[in-house]
Design an enzyme around this catalytic site. Structure first.
Site, short mmCIF file in Angstrom:
data_model
loop_
_atom_site.label_atom_id
_atom_site.label_comp_id
_atom_site.label_asym_id
_atom_site.label_seq_id
_atom_site.Cartn_x
_atom_site.Cartn_y
_atom_site.Cartn_z
N ALA A 1 176.33 6.97 72.39
CA ALA A 1 176.27 8.38 71.54
C ALA A 1 175.10 8.92 71.07
O ALA A 1 173.74 8.19 71.53
CB ALA A 1 177.31 8.10 69.97
N LYS A 2 175.03 10.07 70.85
CA LYS A 2 173.69 10.69 70.55
C LYS A 2 172.88 9.87 69.61
O LYS A 2 171.61 9.92 69.80
CB LYS A 2 174.02 12.06 70.23
CG LYS A 2 174.78 12.82 70.75
CD LYS A 2 174.11 13.46 71.83
CE LYS A 2 175.25 13.99 72.87
NZ LYS A 2 176.38 14.49 72.36
N ARG A 3 173.45 9.25 68.55
CA ARG A 3 172.74 8.53 67.85
C ARG A 3 171.77 7.28 68.17
O ARG A 3 171.01 6.61 67.69
CB ARG A 3 173.42 8.26 66.20
CG ARG A 3 174.39 6.97 66.88
CD ARG A 3 175.37 6.58 65.82
NE ARG A 3 176.52 5.94 66.13
CZ ARG A 3 177.65 6.33 66.59
NH1 ARG A 3 177.72 7.52 66.41
NH2 ARG A 3 178.56 5.54 66.94
N ASP B 1 175.31 18.29 73.07
CA ASP B 1 174.62 18.00 74.31
C ASP B 1 175.15 16.74 75.20
O ASP B 1 175.86 15.97 74.59
CB ASP B 1 172.93 17.76 74.21
CG ASP B 1 172.23 18.65 73.75
OD1 ASP B 1 172.47 20.10 74.13
OD2 ASP B 1 171.36 18.73 73.01
#
Ligand code: GLU
Length: 317
Positions: free
Chosen positions: A250-252, A28
């Protein structure tokens, strides 16, 4: 203006081309990606350009990701000129460019493993990490031996310069390294640096707006374009979005996708408003931003995102 009434309308002396956004469908989009897409759209539409969407799916594809990315881009109010182009459908175009370079004597097979490249000394005139040219001058016999040993060959550019200069709307003149970059990987897939150059030229893209992590690759791409006789687009490399620790977002890093924010009860307008504030504007849709957009006023520093922001109470930048 022509006085000959029967003549077809002349083409304007300068045709305005296209801008584009070119996401890799590896997952995403996060707010940093959406912000870059918003900027690419603003740069293109504020200059009367077309705006194209290109899915860079030669590599790292996660099933369904491209569709979700396009849905998020549409949801924040971006629109683009069809069709959406997918790189995986354009392999013959990349191979045609590779064939032209090969016919001009500008390519060679490289049998090095990643490890061998890392262990080899850096090229004598090249930047740190540049390909040292190990396979550049192999004899036909040496190449045949390596092929017979079953080593998959990548194809590299026989670069004739070590540096190339480009102009960037936000960074000014930028001179950067050019090495014998990979054109086709050992697994047969055309390399990103080649595909992007071929696609931008064939899609009439004359304005490239993207994250400034790609600035160091841009001299290579511009050099490749000139070797192929293609025009070099205008560039604007925009600052990245960072997390609280100062690293690339980032996604994290928490609730950083549009879906995450909506799940937290925020609205699309609030999310777009937050992105707009990060650019120095108070607006809640791309359309509202467009007439006010001035590239010269853009923040030149990376934007640090606080995923725990409260939209309603955020003081904004
Ligand atoms: N597909 C690349 C990315 O998502 C962007 C390439 C480009 O804009 O030239 O990082």
């Amino acid at each position: 203006m022509s006085t000959d009434q029967t003549a077809p309308a002349p083409h304007p002396a300068t045709t305005v081309g296209n801008g584009r956004f070119a996401p890799s469908p590896s997952g995403d989009l996060h707010l940093g990606n959406l912000r870059t897409a918003l900027l690419a759209w603003l740069f293109a539409r504020s200059t009367g350009r077309g705006f194209l969407m290109r899915v860079e799916d030669l590599d790292r594809v996660r099933p369904g990701a491209a569709e979700r990315q396009l849905a998020d881009l549409a949801a924040i109010g971006l629109e683009w000129d069809p069709p959406v182009v997918r790189q995986s459908e354009r392999i013959p175009h990349y191979e045609a460019a590779i064939a032209r370079l090969t016919d001009a004597g500008l390519t060679y097979e490289c049998f090095c493993t990643r490890r061998e490249i890392q262990q080899a000394a850096t090229a004598p005139h090249g930047p740190m990490g540049a390909y040292p040219g190990t396979c550049r001058d192999l004899t036909a016999r040496q190449r045949a031996e390596r092929r017979a040993a079953g080593r998959p060959a990548a194809l590299r550019l026989r670069a004739e310069v070590h540096e190339f200069e480009i102009t960037d709307e936000l960074h000014g003149s930028y001179r950067g390294a050019v090495d014998d970059l990979v054109l086709r990987r050992g697994d047969g897939i055309p390399a990103y640096n080649l595909a992007v150059v071929v696609d931008d030229a064939e899609q009439g893209v004359d304005q490239v707006v993207r994250g400034d992590d790609l600035l160091p690759s841009t001299p290579r791409q511009a050099y490749l374009a000139t070797l192929l006789g293609l025009s070099v687009p205008q560039y604007a490399h925009v600052p990245l979005v960072l997390n609280q620790a100062g690293q690339r977002l980032a996604k994290r890093d928490g609730a950083v996708t549009l879906g995450d924010r909506l799940d937290r009860g925020e609205t699309v307008d609030e999310v777009v408003g937050y992105l707009a504030r990060s650019l120095g504007y108070a607006a809640h849709s791309p359309a509202e931003l467009l007439p006010r957009f001035r590239p010269a006023d853009l923040p030149r520093e990376p934007w640090t995102l606080d995923p725990d922001w409260l939209v309603a109470s955020s003081p904004g930048p």
